[in-house]
Design a protein around this motif. Structure first.
Motif, short mmCIF file in Angstrom:
data_model
loop_
_atom_site.label_atom_id
_atom_site.label_comp_id
_atom_site.label_asym_id
_atom_site.label_seq_id
_atom_site.Cartn_x
_atom_site.Cartn_y
_atom_site.Cartn_z
N ARG A 73 42.67 36.18 -23.27
CA ARG A 73 42.49 35.26 -24.41
C ARG A 73 41.73 35.94 -25.55
NH1 ARG A 73 44.34 31.75 -27.69
NH2 ARG A 73 42.90 30.16 -28.35
N GLN B 105 42.06 35.81 -17.30
CA GLN B 105 42.60 34.98 -18.38
C GLN B 105 41.65 34.99 -19.58
OE1 GLN B 105 45.54 33.54 -18.89
NE2 GLN B 105 46.23 34.49 -17.00
N ALA B 106 40.35 35.01 -19.32
CA ALA B 106 39.38 35.03 -20.41
C ALA B 106 39.51 36.31 -21.24
CB ALA B 106 37.96 34.90 -19.86
#
Length: 57
Positions: A34, A30-31
């Motif tokens: 993002r 997810q990082a």
């Protein structure tokens, strides 16, 4: 992923698109997703949730 990773990814994208290729990431966190979104390259890079899906043409 820091600016070095982004720069490498963008340079690789430019090189492979000139050769009618593509880049696909397998199971990015997810990082990472993002960061790709913040930088604005998430629409250029195909991200798949698993390695098996990334390897499928």
């Amino acid at each position: 992923m820091d600016s070095t990773g982004i720069n490498i990814l963008v340079a690789a994208y430019q090189d492979v698109t000139r050769a009618d290729g593509w880049i696909r990431l397998a199971a990015p966190t997810q990082a990472v997703l993002r960061v790709l979104q913040l930088v604005g390259v998430n629409d250029l890079i195909d991200c798949r949730p698993t390695l098996r899906e990334a390897l499928t043409l």
